[in-house]
Design an enzyme around this catalytic site. Structure first.
Site, short mmCIF file in Angstrom:
data_model
loop_
_atom_site.label_atom_id
_atom_site.label_comp_id
_atom_site.label_asym_id
_atom_site.label_seq_id
_atom_site.Cartn_x
_atom_site.Cartn_y
_atom_site.Cartn_z
N LYS B 77 0.85 -1.19 0.00
CA LYS B 77 0.00 0.00 0.00
C LYS B 77 0.89 1.25 0.00
CE LYS B 77 -3.85 2.02 2.69
NZ LYS B 77 -4.72 1.82 3.86
N SER B 156 -9.61 2.03 3.09
CA SER B 156 -8.74 2.77 2.20
C SER B 156 -7.76 1.90 1.43
CB SER B 156 -7.96 3.81 3.01
OG SER B 156 -7.09 3.19 3.95
N SER B 180 -9.78 -0.37 7.31
CA SER B 180 -9.24 -0.17 5.96
C SER B 180 -8.56 -1.38 5.34
CB SER B 180 -8.26 1.01 5.95
OG SER B 180 -8.96 2.22 5.98
#
Lengths: 95, 481
Positions: B77, B156, B180
């Site tokens: 990420k 996210s 997330s």
């Protein structure tokens, strides 16, 4: 309810600025969120200690030994402006 | 047509049987080039990656140990630092022509992955500074859900979830502040683990809310999540909130079955105060419970009375912490710098030009709740409610081993469906948020569905990831022992 003046004051504290046509929408968003969180007032928290950290722990300290991390050049490698091994910024004191 | 799908275990077995890491790496790089989901923000230099893969092949041929993830392609990420590469946090403030941030160091989790022989493919898309539940807040564009490209992959960590689901990597790292990792896992039909707060080092993670953030794996299987946690876990000298607690081989928790395991089901998840649980998600949870019970688990109702206050508590605390953490993005040391005549103007213009609307909204809310006159009414109050939410779990875990419920109230929603109503978007996280407030380990594992993916969430007491894996592995196998 947050007023437009308060939004501008918060923006100043947060070092943000908004266009005039953004303010109303932002104020409405903040007010709807604040209205929602008012629900917390239903909860009796008298005598309940605050949690700032989810897992109880004592702060671990490392040995007091100097160690090398990033070099000065590495630290400055992403600087938008630098001079003489330091971050360069515009005038600090406003006229 | 993409290449064959692998789990970590399958790939490691294939390498033992003669498959070359360089061939696998090339296949994944090609798949990323062809990707239409918008899962990646940046990809590593292909020549360097292939050279690294060939090095692993040569070491393997010489009979050397190539690491527990030797040659396994992993995505990261893009709020986690990888040395020498860009880190955008999904924001233009760190990725503009005048200020692209190139990390001078590796996050501890990246150091560990590299030491284990993993091949890092690139950085995945995310909501800006990890603030969002749909990946639509990214400055690099929305991500499409591989299960249905007209729907969001969640957020996210939407890019990491989509990358795993679309077979663009074997596993990925995400970060989880209020769900997330778990919510995108639920929406994409993948497995997402948020470890106990302190289990995995946060050094090198761009902070959103420091008392809630935790890095974790996103994978195709529960076993892969366990293999990843084996690599990621452990104390770190650069993160004083990482805990010095024993790690274990979490793959040993798999296949134990659930005979005698006490599974709690919070009555509040299915009652008033928690609106919007869809019939198909409810049915999936009920079917899962029936399967577990038929395998010998003891299902009992528990109460988490403060559940309905979790979202409000979270948005006060997370935004307060975010307003403080994001103060460092000021145009001085890194990132976008605006044209300015003096320093205050530099701060304000750089931040206003660089941050997107949701990040600004949360900084504003956080600044407000921490400001003089409102601190006690909002921030301190929320901290006390956080204590009560944590106590709810402590009480529940006196009676049960794990808590089971839905990961999300609904299946993945359509792109654009909730973008105009921040509060509606926030309410999507009702089932995942309490876990972060209490610092618990939690996993989302795909549950039974006849349509779009549905996630089942398992929560356990602090540092009892073994119980999370034990229950999740049975759910994953459809209740068959």
């Amino acid at each position: 309810m947050i007023t437009n003046e308060e939004v501008l004051k918060i923006a100043q504290l947060a070092h943000l600025s908004f266009e005039a046509d953004e303010l109303e929408g932002l104020r409405n968003d903040l007010n709807s969120i604040l209205e929602y969180v008012e629900a917390l007032n239903e909860v009796d928290t008298e005598g309940v200690e605050a949690t700032s950290h989810p897992v109880s722990t004592t702060m671990r300290l490392r040995e007091d030994v100097a160690e090398s991390r990033l070099t000065s050049n590495e630290v400055l490698s992403n600087a938008p402006a630098k001079a003489e091994g330091q971050f360069q910024v515009p005038k600090v004191v406003a006229s | 047509m993409s290449q064959e799908t692998h789990t970590i275990r399958q790939l490691l077995d294939a390498y033992k049987a003669g498959t070359k890491s360089a061939d696998i790496a090339a296949q994944y790089l090609d798949a990323i080039k062809e990707d239409t989901h918008g899962a990646f923000i940046s990809v590593v230099d292909s020549d360097e990656l292939l050279a690294q893969a060939r090095g692993i092949d040569e070491a393997r041929a010489r009979g050397e140990d190539t690491g527990v993830l030797g040659g396994v392609p992993i995505a990261i990420k893009d709020n986690i630092c990888v040395k020498g590469g860009p880190v955008s946090a999904g924001s233009k403030i760190l990725d503009q022509a005048d200020g692209r941030f190139i990390s001078p160091y590796d996050a501890t989790v990246v150091t560990k992955l590299k030491a284990a022989g993993a091949l890092i493919l690139g950085k995945t898309n995310l909501d800006e500074f990890a603030m969002g539940s749909s990946n639509e807040n990214s400055a690099f564009g929305a991500v499409k859900n591989p299960a249905d490209p007209e729907r969001v992959p969640g957020g996210s960590s939407g890019g990491s979830a989509a990358a795993v689901a679309a077979n663009l990597c074997v596993a990925a790292l995400g970060s989880d502040t209020g769900g997330s990792i778990r919510q995108p896992a639920a929406f994409t039909g993948t497995v997402g683990l948020k470890p106990t707060y302190g289990r995995v080092s946060r050094f090198g993670l761009i902070a959103f809310a420091s008392s809630l953030d935790q890095i974790g794996p996103m994978t195709r299987t529960v076993e892969d999540a366990a293999l990843m946690l084996n690599v990621l876990a452990g104390p770190c000298p650069h993160d004083m909130t990482s805990m010095d607690v024993p790690s274990e081989d979490w793959t040993q928790s798999l296949g134990r079955g659930v005979e005698g395991l006490k599974i709690g089901v919070p009555k509040e998840y299915f009652g008033p105060g928690v609106e919007g649980l869809s019939p198909e998600v409810r049915a999936s949870v009920q079917e899962t419970l029936q399967r577990l019970e038929s395998q010998g688990a003891q299902i009992q109702e528990v109460s988490l009375p403060h559940t309905k206050y979790a979202v409000a508590t979270y948005y006060l605390l997370a935004t307060a912490e975010a307003s403080s953490n994001l103060a460092r993005f000021d145009g001085v040391r890194y990132g976008h710098r605006a044209e300015a005549r003096e320093l205050q103007e530099l701060y304000t213009k750089s931040r206003s030009e660089g941050f997107g609307p949701e990040v600004k909204r949360r900084i504003m809310l956080g600044t407000y709740v921490l400001s003089a006159g409102f601190y006690d009414a909002y921030y301190k109050k929320a901290q006390s409610v956080r204590t009560l939410i944590t106590r709810d779990f402590e009480n529940a875990f006196k009676a049960v081993d794990v808590i089971l419920g839905p990961t999300t109230p609904n299946v993945a929603f359509r792109l654009g469906e909730k973008t105009n109503d921040p509060l509606q978007m926030y309410l999507e996280d009702i089932f995942t948020i309490s876990c972060n407030l209490a610092g618990l380990p939690g996993i989302s594992v795909p549950g039974p569905t006849s349509g779009l993916p549905i996630g089942i969430q398992i929560l356990a007491p602090h540092f009892r990831e073994d119980l999370v894996f034990q229950a999740a592995s049975v759910i994953e196998s459809g209740g068959r022992s």
